[in-house]
Design an enzyme around this catalytic site. Structure first.
Site, PDB file in Angstrom:
ATOM      1  N   HIS A  56       0.763  -1.073  -0.303  1.00 25.35           N
ATOM      2  CA  HIS A  56       0.104  -0.014   0.016  1.00 25.35           C
ATOM      3  C   HIS A  56       0.979   1.254  -0.050  1.00 25.35           C
ATOM      4  O   HIS A  56       1.654   1.110   0.908  1.00 25.35           O
ATOM      5  CB  HIS A  56      -0.723  -0.010   1.413  1.00 25.35           C
ATOM      6  CG  HIS A  56      -1.801  -0.979   1.324  1.00 25.35           C
ATOM      7  ND1 HIS A  56      -3.158  -1.215   0.451  1.00 25.35           N
ATOM      8  CD2 HIS A  56      -2.018  -2.284   2.113  1.00 25.35           C
ATOM      9  CE1 HIS A  56      -3.786  -2.052   0.818  1.00 25.35           C
ATOM     10  NE2 HIS A  56      -3.076  -2.836   1.662  1.00 25.35           N
ATOM     11  N   PRO A  57       0.356   2.185  -0.798  1.00 27.08           N
ATOM     12  CA  PRO A  57       1.029   3.584  -0.614  1.00 27.08           C
ATOM     13  C   PRO A  57       0.690   4.207   0.860  1.00 27.08           C
ATOM     14  O   PRO A  57      -0.360   3.710   1.258  1.00 27.08           O
ATOM     15  CB  PRO A  57       0.466   4.181  -1.603  1.00 27.08           C
ATOM     16  CG  PRO A  57      -0.871   3.790  -2.009  1.00 27.08           C
ATOM     17  CD  PRO A  57      -0.680   2.345  -1.624  1.00 27.08           C
ATOM     18  N   GLU A 103      -8.893   5.727  -5.774  1.00 29.07           N
ATOM     19  CA  GLU A 103     -10.156   5.822  -5.544  1.00 29.07           C
ATOM     20  C   GLU A 103     -10.664   5.611  -4.033  1.00 29.07           C
ATOM     21  O   GLU A 103     -11.273   6.509  -3.442  1.00 29.07           O
ATOM     22  CB  GLU A 103     -11.208   4.611  -6.292  1.00 29.07           C
ATOM     23  CG  GLU A 103     -12.469   4.725  -6.174  1.00 29.07           C
ATOM     24  CD  GLU A 103     -13.227   3.545  -6.808  1.00 29.07           C
ATOM     25  OE1 GLU A 103     -13.906   2.790  -6.182  1.00 29.07           O
ATOM     26  OE2 GLU A 103     -12.961   3.335  -8.161  1.00 29.07           O
ATOM     27  N   PHE A 141       0.834   3.358   8.046  1.00 27.87           N
ATOM     28  CA  PHE A 141      -0.660   3.494   8.780  1.00 27.87           C
ATOM     29  C   PHE A 141      -1.406   2.932   7.620  1.00 27.87           C
ATOM     30  O   PHE A 141      -1.425   3.387   6.522  1.00 27.87           O
ATOM     31  CB  PHE A 141      -0.910   5.143   8.939  1.00 27.87           C
ATOM     32  CG  PHE A 141      -2.292   5.063   9.293  1.00 27.87           C
ATOM     33  CD1 PHE A 141      -2.571   4.801  10.421  1.00 27.87           C
ATOM     34  CD2 PHE A 141      -3.069   5.962   8.486  1.00 27.87           C
ATOM     35  CE1 PHE A 141      -4.092   4.920  10.910  1.00 27.87           C
ATOM     36  CE2 PHE A 141      -4.447   6.398   8.839  1.00 27.87           C
ATOM     37  CZ  PHE A 141      -4.841   5.781  10.290  1.00 27.87           C
ATOM     38  N   ALA A 192      -9.660   3.668   3.594  1.00 26.07           N
ATOM     39  CA  ALA A 192      -9.932   4.938   3.320  1.00 26.07           C
ATOM     40  C   ALA A 192     -11.169   5.192   2.742  1.00 26.07           C
ATOM     41  O   ALA A 192     -11.398   6.619   2.323  1.00 26.07           O
ATOM     42  CB  ALA A 192      -8.582   5.544   2.649  1.00 26.07           C
TER      43      ALA A 192
END
Length: 170
Positions: free
Chosen positions: A66-67, A88, A119, A123
């Site tokens: 994940h970014p 998205e 983290f 989202a």
């Protein structure tokens, strides 16, 4: 893609498709090995069962796919295979003001220094301010508690991405 198409994929292609949903190799192998799925409920059951056996190293491997929240440049570069989905999911961060983005960047650094990984938050549907608030609320957690929460967030993300995969998601 349809469930039928997922069932018919060669193993390597199925692993690649599932890795877009969760980057933990053990999860991917377990779900891939449970094919063919009779229906969506069977896929969901396999996904949940695969989560149950994951350990800290597996979760860290998933998180590494994940970014960072708000790191829009990273979305485009390093995470090309999931950039559309992650973009998205992080739509709330994309429209954030400079102050909020700077606070997210600082919070991400503090979180990573404290826990040793980025983290992780589901989202989708959250504004940048909501994500920042969650980040700040989770910073004081014990490492054990935070790992459980991050794993739960990873599971939420994976469930959403499985839905996107089967919708022919972008």
């Amino acid at each position: 893609m349809t469930l039928e198409q997922l069932n018919r994929l060669e193993a390597a292609a199925a692993r690649s498709a599932l890795e877009r949903c969760c980057g933990a190799a053990r999860w991917v192998e377990r779900v891939c090995g449970a094919r063919p799925f009779a229906d969506r409920a069977a896929l969901d059951e396999a996904a949940e069962g695969a989560f149950a056996g994951l350990e800290r190293a597996d979760w860290l491997e998933a998180f590494a796919h994940h970014p960072r929240i708000g790191d829009l440049a990273s979305l485009r570069a390093k995470y090309a295979s999931t950039a559309a989905w992650a973009g998205e999911e992080q739509r709330g961060a994309a429209g954030a003001g400079e102050d909020t983005l700077a606070a997210l960047a600082a919070g991400n650094r503090a979180y990573e220094e404290r826990f040793g990984y980025i983290f992780i938050v589901c989202a989708t549907g959250k504004s940048a301010d909501e994500m920042l608030s969650l980040l700040r609320a989770r910073l004081p957690h014990s490492p054990e508690r935070e790992m459980r929460i991050a794993a739960e967030e990873q599971m939420k993300i994976t469930r959403l991405r499985l839905e996107k995969l089967l919708e022919g998601g972008r």
